[in-house]
Design an enzyme around this catalytic site. Structure first.
Site, PDB file in Angstrom:
ATOM      1  N   HIS A 163      38.113  12.962 -27.269  1.00 49.13           N
ATOM      2  CA  HIS A 163      37.671  12.630 -28.636  1.00 49.13           C
ATOM      3  C   HIS A 163      36.200  12.227 -28.674  1.00 49.13           C
ATOM      4  CE1 HIS A 163      42.043  12.341 -29.401  1.00 49.13           C
ATOM      5  NE2 HIS A 163      42.061  11.655 -28.271  1.00 49.13           N
ATOM      6  N   SER A 284       8.375  23.078 -30.426  1.00 51.70           N
ATOM      7  CA  SER A 284       8.342  23.126 -31.881  1.00 51.70           C
ATOM      8  C   SER A 284       6.917  23.427 -32.319  1.00 51.70           C
ATOM      9  CB  SER A 284       8.788  21.772 -32.434  1.00 51.70           C
ATOM     10  OG  SER A 284       8.300  21.608 -33.745  1.00 51.70           O
ATOM     11  N   LYS A 290       8.616  18.061 -28.690  1.00 48.38           N
ATOM     12  CA  LYS A 290       9.942  18.676 -28.581  1.00 48.38           C
ATOM     13  C   LYS A 290      10.070  19.673 -27.433  1.00 48.38           C
ATOM     14  CE  LYS A 290      12.660  18.942 -31.699  1.00 48.38           C
ATOM     15  NZ  LYS A 290      13.810  18.380 -32.351  1.00 48.38           N
ATOM     16  N   GLU A 297      21.780  27.152 -27.407  1.00 50.17           N
ATOM     17  CA  GLU A 297      22.041  27.184 -28.855  1.00 50.17           C
ATOM     18  C   GLU A 297      22.254  28.612 -29.342  1.00 50.17           C
ATOM     19  OE1 GLU A 297      19.141  24.960 -31.174  1.00 50.17           O
ATOM     20  OE2 GLU A 297      19.052  23.459 -29.598  1.00 50.17           O
TER      21      GLU A 297
END
Ligand code: ARG
Length: 464
Positions: A163, A284, A290, A297
């Protein structure tokens, strides 16, 4: 009517009184995507021609001419000089037309006892068979890269989650081995699907078989098929083998996607369990700090298109009466994109697995939060004679008091622990350590470093 390739190229021109519009031509043509089947189309044609000659349906000179022509066509395709024509609709007619240009009547005899319906089904099977062999090689490579990572971190401890809440300490090697198992089943599924792919449709002709004295088993053997399709209608019409392949591919991508999700979470600075080599990440354009895990992804995102292709093929098939229908031409683009997406993804992931840097201190710190050894304390009390439910209750009270005191179970003194059960003695502290916790799960499939090493050795043997 004898079907022949007219000057304009249509294989059926004698039957028709008006040409199709340019739009219809473009709509019905497949050459600009099915040309990638060329190598398999030629392989199938050569096997068919050899059988025709062996059965005296064409003569030895015809066979020699066909071979010579196909050799030149292959060279032209490899060199990029082959002229693919939309007017000739698909890969099959383009190659046959060029063959006839090059060798004359022998080229026109090649299609004896054959139809594009059994021809295309054969090409697709040869294509998928080669794709499966590639994919299984790539799965093996990915598994072996993951085994290396697991071996380096057989002892590295991190929290295991259920969980998304800290559950129990596990070893990172064990966690990675879970994916090695998944990709192993994926390879099994591919191998199993291959059995049903590897059957020869040729000889089914348009749908009913042919009046020529063909030898289908001979063609099957030449092409390395295990058997022939046993019913001609089924042979030209069903694409269940392609659907099965896409289902297996969708599962590989699903496993890749789950792993990607973890890599993304682990690389988040808030978690900081791993770093991924710069060559798999991008920055970025606005935020200089970043470093984004683009590859995982994107893989997670590309899983959607592969799953979509499976649904596309299932839907393509579901309304078709026997036997061949042109709908089946629509099997190719989803299939090709499935193969491209999957092979690229697997290749990149094997490389990326070798570019993962693990940060054991961050993992350890996380495992020390969240009372990951609470189950160990309960098990300890059970071993001292307390029924499990009572032990569970006692430990729950201990955890609640740690929450109040803002400390870990192992931070409590023996006196503090004894409040929750008089059975607790000094030997508890070994049990409450992370190392003690993982080492105690020492059975097949357990997280103990010892078990992880044994599992790695067993899988390595399998892969060798
Ligand atoms: N391009 C077609 C396909 O991909 C080849 C078979 C066409 N057969 C036919 N009778 N129209 O399925």
């Amino acid at each position: 009517m004898t079907a022949q390739l007219s000057k304009k190229g249509e294989a059926w021109s004698a039957r028709f009184s008006e040409p199709v519009s340019d739009l219809v031509k473009r709509y019905t043509a497949s050459v600009f995507f099915d040309k990638r089947l060329a190598r398999f189309d030629i392989e199938g044609s050569l096997a068919h021609a050899e059988m025709l000659a062996h059965q005296n349906i064409i003569n030895a000179q015809d066979l020699a001419d066909i071979r010579r022509g196909m050799e030149q066509i292959s060279a032209e395709i490899d060199a990029g000089s082959f002229e693919w024509l939309l007017d000739l609709e698909d890969v099959h007619l383009n190659i046959e037309k060029r063959l006839t240009e090059l060798v004359g009547d022998a080229g026109k005899r090649l299609h004896t006892g054959r139809s594009r319906n059994d021809q295309v089904a054969t090409d697709i099977r040869l294509y998928i068979r080669a794709a499966i062999d590639d994919i299984n090689g790539l799965l093996r490579d990915l598994r072996s890269a993951l085994l290396d990572l697991a071996e380096q971190h057989a002892d590295t401890i991190l929290p295991g989650f259920t969980h998304m809440q800290v559950a129990q300490p596990i070893t990172f090697g064990h966690h990675i081995l879970a994916y090695v198992e998944m990709f192993g089943r994926d390879a099994e599924r591919m191998t199993d699907a291959r059995k049903r792919v590897n059957r020869l449709p040729l000889g089914a002709a348009a749908l009913a078989g042919t009046t020529f004295p063909i030898d289908r088993l001979r063609v099957a053997q030449t092409l390395g098929f295990d058997d022939v399709c046993r019913n001609s209608l089924d042979a030209v019409s069903d694409r269940d083998f392609a659907i099965e392949f896409c289902a297996a591919a969708a599962l590989v991508m699903t496993h890749i996607s789950r792993m990607s999700e973890e890599l993304v979470i682990w690389m988040s600075p808030r978690i900081g369990f791993i770093d991924i080599a710069d060559r798999f990440c991008t920055g970025s354009s606005i935020m200089p700090q970043k470093k984004n895990p683009d590859v995982p992804e994107l893989a997670r995102g590309k899983t959607g298109r592969v799953n979509g292709h499976l649904i596309a093929l299932l839907t393509l098939m579901k309304g078709q009466p026997l036997a061949y229908n042109k709908d089946n031409q629509e099997d190719k683009e989803p299939l090709f994109d499935t193969v491209d997406t999957l092979t690229d993804t697997l290749r990149i992931f094997a490389d990326m697995a070798r570019g993962i840097t693990v940060k054991p201190e961050a993992m350890r710190a996380a495992a020390l939060q969240g009372y990951a050894t609470a189950t160990d304390l309960a098990d300890y009390l059970v071993k001292k004679g307390l029924p499990f439910r009572d032990a569970h209750e006692a430990v729950a009270r201990a955890v609640r008091s740690c929450v109040d005191l803002n400390c870990d179970l192992s931070d409590l003194t023996l006196e503090q622990l004894k409040v929750f059960s008089p059975l607790i003695e000094a030997d508890i502290f070994a049990v409450l350590t992370l190392e003690g916790s993982v080492a105690a799960r020492d059975h097949i499939g357990g997280t103990a470093p010892n078990q992880v090493r044994q599992a790695i050795a067993a899988i390595r043997k399998e892969l060798a």
